[in-house]
Enzyme design. Structure first.
Site, PDB file in Angstrom:
ATOM      1  N   TYR A  83      -3.382  16.288   1.862  1.00  0.00           N
ATOM      2  CA  TYR A  83      -4.078  14.910   1.929  1.00  0.00           C
ATOM      3  C   TYR A  83      -3.005  13.821   2.203  1.00  0.00           C
ATOM      4  CZ  TYR A  83      -6.484  10.796   0.081  1.00  0.00           C
ATOM      5  OH  TYR A  83      -7.461   9.883  -0.082  1.00  0.00           O
TER       6      TYR A  83
ATOM      7  N   TRP B 233      -7.389   3.826 -10.464  1.00  0.00           N
ATOM      8  CA  TRP B 233      -6.739   3.387  -9.069  1.00  0.00           C
ATOM      9  C   TRP B 233      -7.576   2.609  -8.215  1.00  0.00           C
ATOM     10  CZ3 TRP B 233      -1.929   4.784  -7.670  1.00  0.00           C
ATOM     11  CH2 TRP B 233      -2.275   5.019  -6.432  1.00  0.00           C
ATOM     12  N   TRP B 234      -9.008   2.994  -8.529  1.00  0.00           N
ATOM     13  CA  TRP B 234      -9.249   1.506  -7.017  1.00  0.00           C
ATOM     14  C   TRP B 234      -9.242   0.245  -7.987  1.00  0.00           C
ATOM     15  CZ3 TRP B 234     -15.147   3.852  -7.678  1.00  0.00           C
ATOM     16  CH2 TRP B 234     -15.470   5.290  -6.759  1.00  0.00           C
TER      17      TRP B 234
ATOM     18  N   TYR C 126       0.779  -1.365   0.305  1.00  0.00           N
ATOM     19  CA  TYR C 126      -0.183   0.078  -0.171  1.00  0.00           C
ATOM     20  C   TYR C 126       0.461   1.019   0.217  1.00  0.00           C
ATOM     21  CZ  TYR C 126      -3.478   3.220   1.367  1.00  0.00           C
ATOM     22  OH  TYR C 126      -5.112   4.469   1.478  1.00  0.00           O
TER      23      TYR C 126
ATOM     24  N   HIS D  11       1.138   4.161  -3.224  1.00  0.00           N
ATOM     25  CA  HIS D  11       0.762   5.730  -3.439  1.00  0.00           C
ATOM     26  C   HIS D  11       2.318   6.295  -3.073  1.00  0.00           C
ATOM     27  CE1 HIS D  11      -3.323   4.186  -1.761  1.00  0.00           C
ATOM     28  NE2 HIS D  11      -3.564   5.425  -2.059  1.00  0.00           N
TER      29      HIS D  11
END
Length: 104
Positions: A41, A76-77, A18, A22
């Protein structure tokens, strides 16, 4: 400016993956977020529960969770679906968190 917070769920054993994905966020996705008013963010990880806690500041009325109709977000999902708990459309299971306190 508004602040939005939500939680998502990481599958066990995928924290490094993960973080890796990112760290190399797609430039076109980052541009879409910024152009949509999303900034400052951050996503935090609770290793005891595998809950991801996200917080973002937004100029306008759309946060990152409102951009699911765009092609890049859908890609992306799909890219992230193997390491997160997702809905049938590959969107991450995401639970909005109401703000109860803010100190400036």
């Amino acid at each position: 400016m508004t602040r939005a917070a939500f939680k998502m769920f990481l599958k066990p054993g995928f924290e490094a993956e993960y973080e890796k994905r990112h760290a190399a966020i797609w430039p076109e996705l980052k541009k879409l977020l910024k152009d949509s008013g999303v900034y400052d963010y951050s996503i935090f990880w609770d290793k005891e529960t595998n809950i991801l806690f996200a917080v973002q500041k937004v100029n306008g009325d759309q946060g990152s969770q409102d951009l699911g109709s765009t092609e890049i977000v859908q890609k992306w999902w799909a890219y992230m679906a193997d390491i997160m708990e997702t809905n049938p459309d590959n969107s991450p299971v995401s639970i909005p968190l109401p703000e109860l306190f803010y100190m400036e």
